[in-house]
Design an enzyme around this catalytic site. Sequence first.
Site, PDB file in Angstrom:
ATOM      1  N   ARG A  25      14.933  12.675  -1.693  1.00  0.00           N
ATOM      2  CA  ARG A  25      14.212  12.905  -2.941  1.00  0.00           C
ATOM      3  C   ARG A  25      12.857  12.202  -2.868  1.00  0.00           C
ATOM      4  NH1 ARG A  25      15.743  10.464  -8.909  1.00  0.00           N
ATOM      5  NH2 ARG A  25      14.553  11.954 -10.193  1.00  0.00           N
TER       6      ARG A  25
ATOM      7  N   LYS B 215       2.419  12.722  -4.185  1.00  0.00           N
ATOM      8  CA  LYS B 215       1.091  12.288  -3.747  1.00  0.00           C
ATOM      9  C   LYS B 215       1.179  11.034  -2.879  1.00  0.00           C
ATOM     10  CE  LYS B 215      -2.430  12.782  -6.439  1.00  0.00           C
ATOM     11  NZ  LYS B 215      -3.424  12.658  -7.549  1.00  0.00           N
TER      12      LYS B 215
ATOM     13  N   GLY C 165       8.433   5.493   5.151  1.00  0.00           N
ATOM     14  CA  GLY C 165       7.336   4.689   5.674  1.00  0.00           C
ATOM     15  C   GLY C 165       7.173   4.780   7.171  1.00  0.00           C
ATOM     16  N   GLU C 166       8.286   4.942   7.892  1.00  0.00           N
ATOM     17  CA  GLU C 166       8.240   4.972   9.360  1.00  0.00           C
ATOM     18  C   GLU C 166       8.203   6.383   9.946  1.00  0.00           C
ATOM     19  OE1 GLU C 166       8.499   0.903   9.014  1.00  0.00           O
ATOM     20  OE2 GLU C 166       9.852   2.256   7.987  1.00  0.00           O
TER      21      GLU C 166
ATOM     22  N   LEU D 157       9.917  10.673  -4.656  1.00  0.00           N
ATOM     23  CA  LEU D 157       9.672  10.165  -6.003  1.00  0.00           C
ATOM     24  C   LEU D 157       8.270  10.473  -6.499  1.00  0.00           C
ATOM     25  CD1 LEU D 157      11.425   6.680  -5.756  1.00  0.00           C
ATOM     26  CD2 LEU D 157      12.381   8.861  -6.510  1.00  0.00           C
TER      27      LEU D 157
ATOM     28  N   GLY E  20       0.805  -1.214   0.000  1.00  0.00           N
ATOM     29  CA  GLY E  20       0.000   0.000   0.000  1.00  0.00           C
ATOM     30  C   GLY E  20       0.832   1.255   0.000  1.00  0.00           C
ATOM     31  N   THR E  21       2.152   1.095  -0.002  1.00  0.00           N
ATOM     32  CA  THR E  21       3.043   2.249   0.085  1.00  0.00           C
ATOM     33  C   THR E  21       3.205   2.983  -1.232  1.00  0.00           C
ATOM     34  OG1 THR E  21       4.883   0.742  -0.289  1.00  0.00           O
ATOM     35  CG2 THR E  21       4.350   1.248   1.992  1.00  0.00           C
TER      36      THR E  21
END
Length: 731
Positions: free
Chosen positions: A622, A627, A697-698, A624, A459-460
Amino acid sequence: MSEAVVGAGINRVDGPRKVAGAAPYPSDFNAHHQAHAALVGSTVAAGRIVRIDTAAAEASPGVITVLTHLNTPRMERGPMTPLGISPPAPMQDGHIRHYGQHVAFVVADRPEQAAYAARLVSVEYERTEPLLDVQDPRAPQVIDPWGTDSDRGDTAGALVSAEVKVTRTYTTPDNTNSPLGLFATLAVWDQDRLTVHDTTQWPSMVKATLAGVFKIPESSVRVLAPYVGGAFGAGLRAWPHVILTVLAARQIGRPVKLVLTRPQMFSSVGHRPDTVQWVSLGATRSGELTAIDHRTVSSLAMEDDDYEAVSAGSAFAYRCPNVVTRDVQARLNRPAPCSMRAPAAGQGNFALESAMDELAYALEMDPLQLRMSNHTEVHPQLGLPWSSEALRECYQVGAERFGWSSRNPGPRSMRDGDWLIGYGMAGCSYAWYSVPCSARATVSRDGSALVRSAATDIGTGTYTVMTQVSAEYLGLPLDLVRFDLGDSDMPAAPQAGGSGLTGALGGAVLDACGRLVRRFAELAAKDVESPLHGVSPDAVTVGGGRVHVKGDPSRGESYTDILSRHELAELSADGSSAPASPQELGMAPSGAFGAKFVEVRVDRDLGLVRIARVVSAIDGGRILNEKTGRSQIIGATIGGIGQALFEDTATDPRTGRIANGTFGDYLIPVNADIPDLDVVFVGGPDRFSPVGTKGIGEIGLVGIAAAVANAVHHATGKRVRSLPITIDDML
């Protein structure tokens, strides 16, 4: 090379399939003539099985077999992974180590038959007193197994001589990874070839584990996970139920499918371990940190290894000459903990940043100013400059967007009618992580590209950002590029976890695409009919589906033309990435940094705590895709709000039973609990990463709990040092 592909906030390339219900998750897969399985869990937390009676279950309609420790073959533990040793093999003896431990595995023709028969299995136990408290002196201890404890300077002496000192104890509870999708496994044997659909964040690891446990070549195992309905770290292991499903399928000669129940998700696939943390800070009266002493004890299962260095982040969080961090784990009769989003840092940051807030009040100093005054430009342990670091900018930009300067510093000084208003903040970081990764890039004669790697997308946004990276470095429009993942037969990839996949995978994709472009350039350079004849591969670039001379787009030709003239259907190249050492590059690899600002409102009479707004300023290298990157921070922020105000896996202190193992009892944030969340990215590309990323993510979760707790103190004058913060704490 296209310059607008990476960084653009394009929609998810897998979005249409998901919203149409066409994305197949592990529980959606079925096989011809498959059987279904159900687990039987222990109803005691410690002891041994005296008698287990499966006769009624075996006689129940549709039942094919019932596995117990009495008929399960001896199996070895899976291989070591970069995250530790695999869980012990299941049902190898009659000893009970935690409540809910798998004691029987029922296989039947239909799922309803398996679930019914599982309730007919009768087990008698000889109970022993369980160890359930992380501070129980009888609990066996594991001390610093990975060598992450740190000690620099004379911390004890610095604390004695400190002009201002704060010493506090903080606690965090178990939190349970609560993905929407129930974990599922479907195992299919075709002679000696094994195919497994599994809820995993790491197909390559599951492949290696199953090959090791069942003593077959890795080339005979294929693990598929094209879509995963969330995991938050629970999918980083090959759990015992996966082993049992594969074993049952081999024994009955039919595919076997198992879908865990929600209560089993609480006892079978890990959780964030609870902690007790002792933090002492010393400082001069002007606010210069002179000592940090951070010690923790956290929970660990009786026969499992999952190390989380809770205090380790305190060693490099601030410029401080005297630092001690110590982590101890206590073995308990509780289900195995595992990584949960922002493992270790999520707990450790709460203690450190709460203590920093308490120190700021003791110094009568602005909490933001205290952090900025002790900001470090270099890695305090390595003494090397960061590969990139924009934490100071996070503080400045975040404070401005939040309106921190309007904060009245006195507790209970800001009100809106019956609501007490509080502003709190926290600094945060998440350590750099990267491991080797591989990828393969292919361009076909129709001009389209396929890039593959055995990664997962939980889902990332991995599907999307790797499509963007592939398109940019192949010089193709997005609609001609497809990125495939979730298949262990593809080039090996690390786990989707630890905020390391994007950097490692991005580097491998970049390398594969670069090698593929070079292969095209070499073909063209040797071809007298090519406009690129004699041109060095180092002198070309790509764009618009063409390979052309740098600075002269007119001199070149398309991939399609090169392939057609050489009568090739396609051309492929493999790429890889591997982390370099800090000493080799002369800089310290930098994980993500951030600053979190939170406004809370607390009802003066009822003690209700409401989050009014959150500003997250993130240095993620950076970005990527703006959104999907923003979505990552928003999702993690919601997880942090859950950690701060809601989530607490309640274990009965007498029996070891998880008392709230359903979504009706385990509280998680819902839409009404979440305000508009503001996210701003600062900083630039990281020099340590081939694609300039850090991994985010964390970092979105880290710091939220501390910022909320600090805001609650500012609003009410009450300092809460234990999570989650409840109404009881406010009354």
